[in-house]
Design a protein around this motif. Structure first.
Motif, mmCIF file in Angstrom:
data_model
loop_
_atom_site.group_PDB
_atom_site.id
_atom_site.type_symbol
_atom_site.label_atom_id
_atom_site.label_comp_id
_atom_site.label_asym_id
_atom_site.label_seq_id
_atom_site.Cartn_x
_atom_site.Cartn_y
_atom_site.Cartn_z
ATOM 1 N N MET A 2 -55.457 77.836 86.277
ATOM 2 C CA MET A 2 -55.264 77.231 84.948
ATOM 3 C C MET A 2 -54.410 75.967 85.065
ATOM 4 S SD MET A 2 -54.691 80.589 82.569
ATOM 5 C CE MET A 2 -54.616 79.747 80.991
ATOM 6 N N ALA A 3 -53.339 76.030 85.871
ATOM 7 C CA ALA A 3 -52.486 74.837 86.045
ATOM 8 C C ALA A 3 -53.292 73.708 86.688
ATOM 9 C CB ALA A 3 -51.269 75.192 86.901
ATOM 10 N N ALA A 4 -54.160 74.077 87.631
ATOM 11 C CA ALA A 4 -54.940 73.060 88.359
ATOM 12 C C ALA A 4 -55.923 72.313 87.467
ATOM 13 C CB ALA A 4 -55.692 73.724 89.521
ATOM 14 N N ARG A 10 -42.824 82.686 86.536
ATOM 15 C CA ARG A 10 -42.656 82.013 87.818
ATOM 16 C C ARG A 10 -43.786 81.000 88.079
ATOM 17 N NH1 ARG A 10 -39.049 80.644 91.802
ATOM 18 N NH2 ARG A 10 -40.125 80.421 93.763
ATOM 19 N N SER A 11 -44.992 81.353 87.626
ATOM 20 C CA SER A 11 -46.141 80.487 87.930
ATOM 21 C C SER A 11 -46.058 79.122 87.264
ATOM 22 C CB SER A 11 -47.442 81.153 87.497
ATOM 23 O OG SER A 11 -47.601 82.331 88.191
ATOM 24 N N SER A 12 -45.113 78.959 86.327
ATOM 25 C CA SER A 12 -44.971 77.638 85.717
ATOM 26 C C SER A 12 -44.551 76.609 86.770
ATOM 27 C CB SER A 12 -43.963 77.680 84.564
ATOM 28 O OG SER A 12 -42.730 78.165 85.029
ATOM 29 N N ILE A 13 -44.076 77.078 87.924
ATOM 30 C CA ILE A 13 -43.700 76.153 89.004
ATOM 31 C C ILE A 13 -44.916 75.325 89.459
ATOM 32 C CG2 ILE A 13 -44.071 77.831 90.887
ATOM 33 C CD1 ILE A 13 -41.219 75.342 90.856
ATOM 34 N N CYS A 14 -46.122 75.872 89.301
ATOM 35 C CA CYS A 14 -47.342 75.135 89.677
ATOM 36 C C CYS A 14 -47.509 73.871 88.841
ATOM 37 C CB CYS A 14 -48.592 75.990 89.471
ATOM 38 S SG CYS A 14 -48.793 77.212 90.730
ATOM 39 N N MET A 15 -46.830 73.833 87.685
ATOM 40 C CA MET A 15 -46.919 72.658 86.836
ATOM 41 C C MET A 15 -46.310 71.439 87.522
ATOM 42 S SD MET A 15 -48.580 73.320 84.337
ATOM 43 C CE MET A 15 -48.752 73.642 82.647
ATOM 44 N N LEU A 16 -45.381 71.664 88.463
ATOM 45 C CA LEU A 16 -44.762 70.540 89.175
ATOM 46 C C LEU A 16 -45.834 69.694 89.855
ATOM 47 C CD1 LEU A 16 -41.611 71.602 91.266
ATOM 48 C CD2 LEU A 16 -41.705 70.156 89.230
ATOM 49 N N GLY A 17 -46.584 70.308 90.752
ATOM 50 C CA GLY A 17 -47.613 69.577 91.499
ATOM 51 C C GLY A 17 -48.716 69.076 90.593
ATOM 52 N N ALA A 18 -49.128 69.939 89.637
ATOM 53 C CA ALA A 18 -50.272 69.585 88.788
ATOM 54 C C ALA A 18 -49.931 68.414 87.867
ATOM 55 C CB ALA A 18 -50.695 70.806 87.971
ATOM 56 N N LEU A 19 -48.779 68.470 87.216
ATOM 57 C CA LEU A 19 -48.440 67.390 86.266
ATOM 58 C C LEU A 19 -48.081 66.092 86.973
ATOM 59 C CD1 LEU A 19 -46.454 68.727 83.225
ATOM 60 C CD2 LEU A 19 -48.595 67.466 83.244
ATOM 61 N N LEU A 20 -47.373 66.212 88.098
ATOM 62 C CA LEU A 20 -47.064 64.989 88.849
ATOM 63 C C LEU A 20 -48.357 64.337 89.321
ATOM 64 C CD1 LEU A 20 -43.937 66.039 90.940
ATOM 65 C CD2 LEU A 20 -44.043 64.170 89.281
ATOM 66 N N GLY A 21 -49.306 65.174 89.750
ATOM 67 C CA GLY A 21 -50.605 64.646 90.205
ATOM 68 C C GLY A 21 -51.363 63.970 89.074
ATOM 69 N N LEU A 69 -60.669 74.139 93.379
ATOM 70 C CA LEU A 69 -60.482 72.697 93.594
ATOM 71 C C LEU A 69 -61.697 72.095 94.294
ATOM 72 C CD1 LEU A 69 -56.694 72.814 94.585
ATOM 73 C CD2 LEU A 69 -57.634 71.728 92.527
ATOM 74 N N VAL A 70 -62.239 72.825 95.279
ATOM 75 C CA VAL A 70 -63.428 72.325 95.982
ATOM 76 C C VAL A 70 -64.598 72.190 95.002
ATOM 77 C CG1 VAL A 70 -65.179 72.954 97.723
ATOM 78 C CG2 VAL A 70 -62.735 73.090 98.278
ATOM 79 N N ASN A 71 -64.753 73.174 94.115
ATOM 80 C CA ASN A 71 -65.836 73.089 93.116
ATOM 81 C C ASN A 71 -65.632 71.914 92.170
ATOM 82 O OD1 ASN A 71 -67.133 75.265 94.140
ATOM 83 N ND2 ASN A 71 -66.302 76.735 92.655
ATOM 84 N N CYS A 72 -64.396 71.469 92.032
ATOM 85 C CA CYS A 72 -64.105 70.305 91.179
ATOM 86 C C CYS A 72 -64.288 68.986 91.942
ATOM 87 C CB CYS A 72 -62.672 70.356 90.670
ATOM 88 S SG CYS A 72 -62.338 71.705 89.540
ATOM 89 N N GLY A 73 -64.586 69.073 93.241
ATOM 90 C CA GLY A 73 -64.817 67.851 94.020
ATOM 91 C C GLY A 73 -63.762 67.562 95.075
ATOM 92 N N HIS A 120 -63.598 66.630 88.783
ATOM 93 C CA HIS A 120 -64.262 66.982 87.523
ATOM 94 C C HIS A 120 -64.053 68.470 87.243
ATOM 95 C CE1 HIS A 120 -67.247 68.765 90.165
ATOM 96 N NE2 HIS A 120 -67.233 67.625 90.851
ATOM 97 N N GLY A 121 -64.310 68.897 86.016
ATOM 98 C CA GLY A 121 -64.168 70.315 85.683
ATOM 99 C C GLY A 121 -65.294 71.130 86.322
ATOM 100 N N CYS A 122 -65.171 72.438 86.306
ATOM 101 C CA CYS A 122 -66.228 73.293 86.851
ATOM 102 C C CYS A 122 -66.100 74.696 86.268
ATOM 103 C CB CYS A 122 -66.154 73.338 88.374
ATOM 104 S SG CYS A 122 -64.764 74.300 88.979
ATOM 105 N N LYS A 123 -66.997 75.575 86.714
ATOM 106 C CA LYS A 123 -66.917 76.974 86.291
ATOM 107 C C LYS A 123 -66.222 77.774 87.381
ATOM 108 C CE LYS A 123 -70.876 77.209 83.311
ATOM 109 N NZ LYS A 123 -72.243 77.595 83.111
ATOM 110 N N MET A 124 -65.370 78.682 86.978
ATOM 111 C CA MET A 124 -64.647 79.487 87.970
ATOM 112 C C MET A 124 -64.568 80.925 87.485
ATOM 113 S SD MET A 124 -62.681 79.512 90.747
ATOM 114 C CE MET A 124 -61.604 80.759 91.477
ATOM 115 N N TRP A 125 -64.939 81.836 88.362
ATOM 116 C CA TRP A 125 -64.836 83.274 88.079
ATOM 117 C C TRP A 125 -63.591 83.785 88.791
ATOM 118 C CZ3 TRP A 125 -64.914 87.818 90.973
ATOM 119 C CH2 TRP A 125 -65.108 89.003 90.222
#
Ligand code: UD1
Length: 423
Positions: free
Chosen positions: A31-33, A94-105, A201-205, A225-230
């Motif tokens: 979700m963060a990604a 704790r998983s909000s830490i993933c926002m660091l990499g995702a938002l900076l990116g 991420l690979v499915n997004c390109g 780009h966005g994609c579908k993920m199960w």
């Protein structure tokens, strides 16, 4: 009306089948990604747990548009704004830490509180910061806030982790996929949840090789780009119910349990005398008449026995006939359940901050006890199943962070477990 405790009428053997929910630890980083993509991602098999709800709040506060359907959730990240994230959601997860990499990116800037999560140890973030700094980020700490920025985007780097961290590997990946140039992550976590993030991420390109190994190679791309993920089934929830069967006795079919990710757990259950039949569509487990002790068990990084199932196996070991010693190698403060278990009559002792010893079998008596954290709380429900009489586990909100409905799932297996509503 708020639900904050769970009542267990103990002493019932389990029998039946239950479907295993989607994985919390796979879903939240994915979700963060989505923040790194410009478009829509459809995520199916998301668990309906409070951490996912909070992650939706975080993404919503950044300008993402989230739609729910029977299939799952769709996250539209075409318009993301730089904003401070809601404190409550960041501090409780704790998983909000993933926002660091995702938002900076995505935006080049991030401003957030220190992430929260379960009280199971120090949980530092130095490895996260080190990886992102190597790729060009600059951080400033202000009281309990982290302020980070990266001018002109991340650049590729050689990142070497001296110990395995799931979260830091995920953050490094999130930064690297849109970085300029090549990134190598050595000492990467191999956990199935990291692999799921790579697949998304690979499915997004994105260009990532070495998925599932301790060395990841990433060639940065211009856009995703966005994609579908199960979202795959939750190996920790499946493991919790497996140990519930060993603790309470009986048998169960754990539909969709990801057996290929549970080898170490299944090996331990077999060592304890359980019959385990694995298949692509799930796991059948049958408790033995006389449960064997685990003797010596160490938690470890994947593919070893997961720290998140340490409390559950500890409770099952109470029913075994003999002595077990469990060593926790990931976190230094993960034996919160020992005191309440002793209150219930368990013969268990903390030897030091990493080791606990169990003398089985113990006869437990139902009590009113507190859950302090997610996995320990779920393990206390298992203790309630084993106990004579009624147990009340207070602090159900911690368990709801990771289990969609533990009361309903265990009821499907024949247990008498109820969530208690309080005004
Ligand atoms: C960990 C577990 C994960 C579990 C989750 C929730 C491992 C390897 N990770 O992931 O399976 O689902 O908890 O219980 O089993 N560390 C540092 N500095 C950092 C980051 C971590 O020293 O910057 C240390 C931690 O204190 C810990 C170890 O590294 O001793 C592993 O932590 P990490 O994998 O990052 O924790 P989570 O990502 O929360």
């Amino acid at each position: 009306m708020q639900i904050d405790s769970i009542r267990v009428d103990g002493g019932v053997c389990l029998q039946g089948k239950v479907k295993i929910q989607g994985s919390k630890n796979a879903c939240l980083p994915v979700m963060a990604a989505t923040l790194l993509t410009k478009g829509e991602s459809q995520i199916t098999n998301c668990p309906k747990i409070s951490d996912v709800f909070r992650m939706k709040q975080l993404l919503g506060s950044m300008g993402c548009i989230i739609r729910e359907s029977s299939k799952g959730i769709t996250i539209d990240t075409s318009r993301v704004q730089r904003k401070k994230m809601p404190s409550e959601a960041v501090q409780s997860m704790r998983s909000s830490i993933c926002m660091l990499g995702a938002l900076l990116g995505r935006t080049g800037e991030v401003y957030m509180e220190y992430p929260g999560g379960c009280v199971i140890g120090a949980r530092p973030i130095d490895m996260h910061l080190m990886a992102l700094e190597k790729m060009g980020a600059v951080f400033r700490m202000e009281e309990e806030m982290i302020y980070g920025s990266v001018e002109n985007g991340f650049h590729g780097a050689d990142i070497e982790f001296s110990k395995v961290s799931v979260g830091a590997t995920e953050n490094a990946l999130l930064a690297a996929v849109l970085a300029k140039g090549h990134t190598r992550i050595s000492g990467a976590a191999k956990e199935p949840e990291v692999q799921a993030l790579c697949r998304y991420l690979v499915n997004c390109g994105a260009q990532i090789s070495g998925i599932g190994s301790e060395r990841l190679e990433i060639e940065g791309v211009e856009t995703l780009h966005g994609c579908k993920m199960w979202i795959p089934a939750d190996r920790i929830v499946a493991g919790t119910y497996l140990f519930a069967v060993l603790a309470a006795g009986g048998s169960a079919w754990l539909e969709e349990a990801p057996c290929d990710q549970m080898e170490a757990v299944i090996e331990v259950a077999r060592r304890m005398g359980a019959v385990c039949q694995t298949g692509e569509d799930g796991l059948y487990v049958q408790a033995p008449e006389r449960l064997q002790p685990v003797r010596r068990l160490k938690t470890g990084v994947y593919p070893d026995f997961p720290t998140d199932l340490q409390s559950a196996v500890l409770v099952a070991a109470l029913r075994a006939e003999g002595v077990s010693e469990i060593e926790e190698t990931i976190f230094e403060n993960r034996f919160h359940i020992v005191e309440p278990l002793r209150d219930m009559g368990a013969n268990v002792k903390v030897l030091d901050e990493r080791r606990v010893k169990v003398w089985g079998p113990s006869v437990l008596t139902g009590k009113s006890v507190e859950a302090w954290e997610l996995r320990g709380g779920a393990a206390m429900v298992l203790a309630g199943l084993m106990a004579d009489g009624v147990s009340t586990i207070n602090g159900y909100r911690y368990i709801m962070r990771g289990y969609e409905n533990i009361a309903k799932d265990l009821t499907e297996l024949g247990a008498r477990v109820f969530s208690v509503r309080e005004a």
